[in-house]
Design a protein around this motif. Structure first.
Motif, PDB file in Angstrom:
ATOM      1  N   ALA A 236     -17.491  11.596   3.060  1.00  0.00           N
ATOM      2  CA  ALA A 236     -17.064  10.874   4.252  1.00  0.00           C
ATOM      3  C   ALA A 236     -16.058   9.817   3.828  1.00  0.00           C
ATOM      4  O   ALA A 236     -16.102   9.330   2.694  1.00  0.00           O
ATOM      5  CB  ALA A 236     -18.249  10.216   4.958  1.00  0.00           C
ATOM      6  N   GLY A 237     -15.145   9.476   4.736  1.00  0.00           N
ATOM      7  CA  GLY A 237     -14.194   8.401   4.462  1.00  0.00           C
ATOM      8  C   GLY A 237     -14.743   7.100   5.003  1.00  0.00           C
ATOM      9  O   GLY A 237     -14.457   6.700   6.137  1.00  0.00           O
ATOM     10  N   TYR A 238     -15.557   6.422   4.194  1.00  0.00           N
ATOM     11  CA  TYR A 238     -16.285   5.236   4.650  1.00  0.00           C
ATOM     12  C   TYR A 238     -15.374   4.038   4.899  1.00  0.00           C
ATOM     13  O   TYR A 238     -15.755   3.112   5.616  1.00  0.00           O
ATOM     14  CB  TYR A 238     -17.330   4.836   3.606  1.00  0.00           C
ATOM     15  CG  TYR A 238     -18.502   5.765   3.495  1.00  0.00           C
ATOM     16  CD1 TYR A 238     -19.652   5.579   4.267  1.00  0.00           C
ATOM     17  CD2 TYR A 238     -18.484   6.838   2.608  1.00  0.00           C
ATOM     18  CE1 TYR A 238     -20.745   6.418   4.153  1.00  0.00           C
ATOM     19  CE2 TYR A 238     -19.570   7.680   2.483  1.00  0.00           C
ATOM     20  CZ  TYR A 238     -20.700   7.476   3.261  1.00  0.00           C
ATOM     21  OH  TYR A 238     -21.780   8.317   3.136  1.00  0.00           O
ATOM     22  N   TRP A 239     -14.209   4.025   4.289  1.00  0.00           N
ATOM     23  CA  TRP A 239     -13.349   2.827   4.308  1.00  0.00           C
ATOM     24  C   TRP A 239     -11.909   3.277   4.456  1.00  0.00           C
ATOM     25  O   TRP A 239     -11.514   4.300   3.904  1.00  0.00           O
ATOM     26  CB  TRP A 239     -13.538   2.076   2.996  1.00  0.00           C
ATOM     27  CG  TRP A 239     -12.797   0.783   2.850  1.00  0.00           C
ATOM     28  CD1 TRP A 239     -11.522   0.631   2.363  1.00  0.00           C
ATOM     29  CD2 TRP A 239     -13.272  -0.529   3.149  1.00  0.00           C
ATOM     30  NE1 TRP A 239     -11.176  -0.697   2.341  1.00  0.00           N
ATOM     31  CE2 TRP A 239     -12.238  -1.442   2.822  1.00  0.00           C
ATOM     32  CE3 TRP A 239     -14.468  -1.028   3.658  1.00  0.00           C
ATOM     33  CZ2 TRP A 239     -12.360  -2.823   2.984  1.00  0.00           C
ATOM     34  CZ3 TRP A 239     -14.605  -2.396   3.824  1.00  0.00           C
ATOM     35  CH2 TRP A 239     -13.558  -3.283   3.492  1.00  0.00           C
ATOM     36  N   GLY A 240     -11.126   2.513   5.225  1.00  0.00           N
ATOM     37  CA  GLY A 240      -9.737   2.901   5.440  1.00  0.00           C
ATOM     38  C   GLY A 240      -8.797   1.719   5.455  1.00  0.00           C
ATOM     39  O   GLY A 240      -9.128   0.614   5.026  1.00  0.00           O
ATOM     40  N   ASP A 241      -7.613   1.948   6.006  1.00  0.00           N
ATOM     41  CA  ASP A 241      -6.572   0.921   5.952  1.00  0.00           C
ATOM     42  C   ASP A 241      -6.857  -0.279   6.837  1.00  0.00           C
ATOM     43  O   ASP A 241      -6.516  -1.415   6.475  1.00  0.00           O
ATOM     44  CB  ASP A 241      -5.211   1.535   6.308  1.00  0.00           C
ATOM     45  CG  ASP A 241      -5.147   2.031   7.746  1.00  0.00           C
ATOM     46  OD1 ASP A 241      -6.114   2.669   8.203  1.00  0.00           O
ATOM     47  OD2 ASP A 241      -4.117   1.786   8.414  1.00  0.00           O
ATOM     48  N   LEU A 242      -7.490  -0.070   7.998  1.00  0.00           N
ATOM     49  CA  LEU A 242      -7.727  -1.199   8.897  1.00  0.00           C
ATOM     50  C   LEU A 242      -8.722  -2.192   8.301  1.00  0.00           C
ATOM     51  O   LEU A 242      -8.498  -3.411   8.329  1.00  0.00           O
ATOM     52  CB  LEU A 242      -8.222  -0.694  10.264  1.00  0.00           C
ATOM     53  CG  LEU A 242      -7.236   0.189  11.030  1.00  0.00           C
ATOM     54  CD1 LEU A 242      -7.835   0.594  12.377  1.00  0.00           C
ATOM     55  CD2 LEU A 242      -5.903  -0.536  11.231  1.00  0.00           C
TER      56      LEU A 242
ATOM     57  N   LYS B  62     -13.159   5.386  -9.612  1.00  0.00           N
ATOM     58  CA  LYS B  62     -11.897   4.967 -10.189  1.00  0.00           C
ATOM     59  C   LYS B  62     -11.016   4.326  -9.105  1.00  0.00           C
ATOM     60  O   LYS B  62     -11.203   4.569  -7.911  1.00  0.00           O
ATOM     61  CB  LYS B  62     -11.158   6.179 -10.771  1.00  0.00           C
ATOM     62  CG  LYS B  62     -11.797   6.787 -12.009  1.00  0.00           C
ATOM     63  CD  LYS B  62     -11.705   5.865 -13.212  1.00  0.00           C
ATOM     64  CE  LYS B  62     -12.025   6.586 -14.531  1.00  0.00           C
ATOM     65  NZ  LYS B  62     -13.370   7.124 -14.588  1.00  0.00           N
ATOM     66  N   PRO B  63     -10.013   3.533  -9.516  1.00  0.00           N
ATOM     67  CA  PRO B  63      -9.101   2.958  -8.520  1.00  0.00           C
ATOM     68  C   PRO B  63      -8.266   4.045  -7.860  1.00  0.00           C
ATOM     69  O   PRO B  63      -7.891   5.030  -8.508  1.00  0.00           O
ATOM     70  CB  PRO B  63      -8.222   2.010  -9.356  1.00  0.00           C
ATOM     71  CG  PRO B  63      -8.283   2.561 -10.745  1.00  0.00           C
ATOM     72  CD  PRO B  63      -9.657   3.144 -10.894  1.00  0.00           C
ATOM     73  N   ILE B  64      -7.969   3.883  -6.577  1.00  0.00           N
ATOM     74  CA  ILE B  64      -7.171   4.903  -5.893  1.00  0.00           C
ATOM     75  C   ILE B  64      -5.732   4.884  -6.391  1.00  0.00           C
ATOM     76  O   ILE B  64      -4.996   5.851  -6.216  1.00  0.00           O
ATOM     77  CB  ILE B  64      -7.227   4.753  -4.360  1.00  0.00           C
ATOM     78  CG1 ILE B  64      -6.645   3.415  -3.912  1.00  0.00           C
ATOM     79  CG2 ILE B  64      -8.651   4.913  -3.861  1.00  0.00           C
ATOM     80  CD1 ILE B  64      -6.509   3.311  -2.400  1.00  0.00           C
ATOM     81  N   ASN B  65      -5.339   3.772  -7.021  1.00  0.00           N
ATOM     82  CA  ASN B  65      -4.073   3.703  -7.749  1.00  0.00           C
ATOM     83  C   ASN B  65      -4.376   3.167  -9.140  1.00  0.00           C
ATOM     84  O   ASN B  65      -5.069   2.158  -9.273  1.00  0.00           O
ATOM     85  CB  ASN B  65      -3.083   2.775  -7.026  1.00  0.00           C
ATOM     86  CG  ASN B  65      -1.736   2.708  -7.730  1.00  0.00           C
ATOM     87  OD1 ASN B  65      -1.644   2.254  -8.857  1.00  0.00           O
ATOM     88  ND2 ASN B  65      -0.694   3.151  -7.049  1.00  0.00           N
TER      89      ASN B  65
ATOM     90  N   ALA C 161      -0.140   0.577  -0.311  1.00  0.00           N
ATOM     91  CA  ALA C 161       1.044  -0.172   0.095  1.00  0.00           C
ATOM     92  C   ALA C 161       0.734  -1.647   0.328  1.00  0.00           C
ATOM     93  O   ALA C 161       1.571  -2.514   0.048  1.00  0.00           O
ATOM     94  CB  ALA C 161       1.649   0.447   1.355  1.00  0.00           C
ATOM     95  N   MET C 162      -0.474  -1.944   0.835  1.00  0.00           N
ATOM     96  CA  MET C 162      -0.819  -3.347   1.086  1.00  0.00           C
ATOM     97  C   MET C 162      -1.377  -4.036  -0.160  1.00  0.00           C
ATOM     98  O   MET C 162      -1.592  -5.246  -0.174  1.00  0.00           O
ATOM     99  CB  MET C 162      -1.798  -3.462   2.256  1.00  0.00           C
ATOM    100  CG  MET C 162      -3.207  -3.029   1.979  1.00  0.00           C
ATOM    101  SD  MET C 162      -4.290  -3.266   3.424  1.00  0.00           S
ATOM    102  CE  MET C 162      -3.710  -1.961   4.522  1.00  0.00           C
TER     103      MET C 162
ATOM    104  N   ALA D 151      -5.309   6.323   1.884  1.00  0.00           N
ATOM    105  CA  ALA D 151      -4.975   5.811   0.550  1.00  0.00           C
ATOM    106  C   ALA D 151      -3.549   5.261   0.478  1.00  0.00           C
ATOM    107  O   ALA D 151      -3.316   4.221  -0.146  1.00  0.00           O
ATOM    108  CB  ALA D 151      -5.169   6.905  -0.491  1.00  0.00           C
ATOM    109  N   ASP D 152      -2.587   5.935   1.094  1.00  0.00           N
ATOM    110  CA  ASP D 152      -1.196   5.474   1.013  1.00  0.00           C
ATOM    111  C   ASP D 152      -1.043   4.075   1.603  1.00  0.00           C
ATOM    112  O   ASP D 152      -0.376   3.204   1.021  1.00  0.00           O
ATOM    113  CB  ASP D 152      -0.258   6.440   1.746  1.00  0.00           C
ATOM    114  CG  ASP D 152      -0.049   7.744   0.994  1.00  0.00           C
ATOM    115  OD1 ASP D 152      -0.392   7.792  -0.200  1.00  0.00           O
ATOM    116  OD2 ASP D 152       0.456   8.699   1.612  1.00  0.00           O
TER     117      ASP D 152
END
Length: 212
Positions: free
Chosen positions: A78-84, A30-33, A111-112, A106-107
């Motif tokens: 695992a957190g495979y993907w992040g903000d960068l 699902k979408p994170i938002n 935001a971006m 996620a935040d």
């Protein structure tokens, strides 16, 4: 691109039903938002458990408008993907990401405004060995996803449209929406869905015990 824009008019559920209940990815994705939507051709990735080097390569090599679609070999914690990476992908014009695994930050991603669809959130880090495949067919759930297949996602879920069924998906989605609008009209007029679909029953639950 016009066909992709046309597909983006329809919900994932409408397209899924229009194609004969085909192409739905696991409901956990699902979408994170909930407001995030996604539509574009797939750039596929298969990465090994807890490894994300290929995800860095994927957004660097994918074309603007692509949706990065990731199979994590069945390992979700695992957190495979992040903000960068989201910032890098958005800057390159990537349309979003769908991952059969978890992400983090996620935040900042929200935001971006970069659309990310995942199984959930996880703070656990990853390794950097680089095993896996890029832009080759992957399987998520019971759906085979080939590079270039169209990915449509919204808060209800994600559907995959094979390249050779894009025009069919549009045509049948239009027909389905037309049919559903007619049903809405009848509902507003006071008919029940039982009456509209012809599902009338002579049973103990009926108020008048009739077939009308």
């Amino acid at each position: 691109m016009d066909l992709i824009k046309e597909l983006s008019r329809f919900s994932a559920a409408t397209i899924h039903e229009a194609l004969g209940k085909y192409g739905n990815l696991p409901s956990a994705i699902k979408p994170i938002n909930p407001t995030m939507k996604i539509c574009g051709p797939a750039y596929t990735v298969k990465t090994m458990p807890r490894d994300n080097v290929l995800l860095h390569r994927a957004y660097a090599y994918a074309k603007p408008g692509n949706v990065i679609v990731v199979d994590c070999s069945g390992f979700y914690e695992a957190g495979y993907w992040g903000d960068l990476m989201s910032l890098g992908a958005k800057t390159k014009g990537i349309a979003g990401m769908v991952i059969n695994g978890c992400v983090r930050d996620a935040d900042d991603i929200e935001a971006m405004g970069f659309p990310v669809f995942s199984r959930g959130l996880c703070i656990l880090g990853t390794t950097n060995h680089g095993d896996g495949t890029l832009n080759e067919p992957v399987i998520i759930g019971d759906v085979l996803i080939s590079p270039g297949d169209i990915i449509v996602g919204d808060r209800d879920g994600v559907v995959v449209i094979p390249q050779n069924r894009i025009e069919e998906a549009i045509e049948k989605s239009i027909a389905r929406e037309t049919k559903e609008e007619n049903i809405r009209k009848q509902l507003r007029e006071g008919k029940t869905s039982l009456q509209i679909y012809g599902w009338t029953f002579n049973d103990k639950y009926s108020n008048d015990n009739s077939n009308e």
